[in-house]
Design an enzyme around this catalytic site. Structure first.
Site, short mmCIF file in Angstrom:
data_model
loop_
_atom_site.label_atom_id
_atom_site.label_comp_id
_atom_site.label_asym_id
_atom_site.label_seq_id
_atom_site.Cartn_x
_atom_site.Cartn_y
_atom_site.Cartn_z
N TYR A 50 -11.58 -6.05 1.30
CA TYR A 50 -10.51 -7.01 1.88
C TYR A 50 -9.64 -6.93 0.55
CZ TYR A 50 -7.97 -11.16 2.53
OH TYR A 50 -7.09 -12.14 2.50
N HIS A 51 -8.28 -6.60 0.98
CA HIS A 51 -7.23 -6.64 0.17
C HIS A 51 -6.50 -8.01 -0.11
CE1 HIS A 51 -3.73 -4.65 -1.73
NE2 HIS A 51 -3.97 -3.40 -1.42
N GLY A 52 -6.44 -8.42 -1.44
CA GLY A 52 -5.81 -9.46 -1.90
C GLY A 52 -4.30 -9.31 -2.17
N SER B 32 -9.19 0.18 1.81
CA SER B 32 -8.65 -1.20 2.23
C SER B 32 -7.96 -0.89 3.62
CB SER B 32 -8.02 -2.17 1.24
OG SER B 32 -7.69 -3.16 1.95
N GLU C 206 -2.14 -6.51 4.86
CA GLU C 206 -3.05 -7.50 4.64
C GLU C 206 -2.68 -8.23 3.41
OE1 GLU C 206 -7.55 -7.38 5.90
OE2 GLU C 206 -7.53 -6.74 3.68
#
Length: 329
Positions: free
Chosen positions: A128-130, A195, A201
């Site tokens: 998951y990409h912050g 990702s 995202e």
């Protein structure tokens, strides 16, 4: 005339305890009107806090440029050795990994859970990409320190256009594709991270941790072609460390128009970060790319559901620094 300290010493009920403490500090420090100084300092903190929160995300970029400067110095120092050594950059990678690992430990109390799930051979890590993928920088450092392996990563095209970043991306084996190159890397026995949400995202997801992959399934086809397992990955509180303002209509339009993340960010909060690696999804020749992509998305979502409070809360994420392990939510 009785001075302030004598009044306090007399035990008069009309004088608050805090006021007495201020009087004592004034005499001890040899200053007058200490309360006014404290009020002024509090006012400055209130005024500059928003500015600090906007600057901290760019401090991460500053650290990246410091890393690049170090790599350039290292390259010049070892220019003669380069012709004779195939492992010229191992020393630089280890030094940089140690520095980033130290920053991770001090600022975020960073932890990785499930490192044993990474095989000795090739694997595709899907994460998951912050807003800023600082967790992945920390993760790469851990991998290099603990396993002596470099985890390649697929980066967005715009990253390769940032001035000065080319050396950093080369040394740490970042690439922008294509699919054939990704398959080649995995078939050579390396680790590769992707990702699927990417910059979109990073900009558009928020404290609800919604996964924004669209219909992307190329990563699944890469895993199928290379015949390697997929390892889902998620970092707890990554959205509380840094927040993006990319969800507004203007910044959405700018990104879709120019494919460049113009949206400002704020944060840099020293929240607790824990990276969780899920169970590997083994290669199955009977599974299609669409099915594998959906299965991987569900695996990442399961990690979010298990380890992340929704919606994310900065204050709670800061308090997580004092808990050994957060409850599942």
């Amino acid at each position: 005339m009785i001075d302030n300290n004598q009044t306090c010493a007399a035990g008069q009920d009309s004088v608050p305890y805090v006021t007495c403490m201020i009087y004592v500090l004034e005499e001890w420090l040899g200053v007058e009107q200490l309360e006014d100084y404290l009020n002024f300092a509090n006012h400055l903190l209130w005024v500059f806090t928003p500015l600090i929160l906007l600057i901290l995300p760019y401090f991460t970029i500053f650290l990246l440029y410091l890393t690049i400067i170090f790599l350039h110095i290292y390259k010049r120092k070892n220019v003669l050795k380069e012709a004779y050594s195939h492992n010229l950059w191992d020393g630089a990678r280890k030094t940089v990994a140690t520095l980033w690992d130290g920053h991770a430990a001090v600022w975020h109390g960073y932890e990785v859970h499930g490192m044993e799930k990474i095989p000795e051979g090739a694997a595709l890590i899907i994460f998951y990409h912050g807003a800023i993928p600082i967790d992945f920088y920390y993760f790469m450092a851990k991998i290099f320190i603990q396993k002596g392996r470099t985890c390649r990563v697929v980066a967005d095209h715009f990253v390769f256009k940032i001035p000065g970043f080319s050396l950093l991306l080369d040394v740490f084996c970042a690439l922008h594709g294509p699919r054939e190159k990704c398959v080649e890397i995995l078939r050579s026995g390396h680790l590769l991270a992707i990702s699927p949400g990417g910059v979109r995202e990073a900009l558009l997801s928020d404290e609800t941790y919604n996964i924004i992959w669209g219909n992307r399934k190329g990563f699944a086809q890469v895993a199928i072609d290379a015949k390697v397992p997929i390892i889902p990955m998620f970092t707890q509180n990554i959205r509380e460390g840094f927040r993006s303002l990319g969800g507004t209509r203007l910044f959405k339009w700018l990104y879709e128009k120019f494919r460049y993340p113009f949206a400002p960010m704020y944060g840099g909060f020293p929240v607790k970060l824990r990276t969780f690696l899920g169970d590997p999804i083994p290669y199955d020749p009977k599974v299609t790319a669409e099915e594998l992509a959906e299965k991987t998305k569900n695996a990442v979502q399961a990690l979010i559901d298990k380890h992340q409070r929704i919606p994310g809360n900065i204050r709670s994420a800061l308090l997580d620094r004092f808990h050994k392990e957060q409850k599942a939510h």
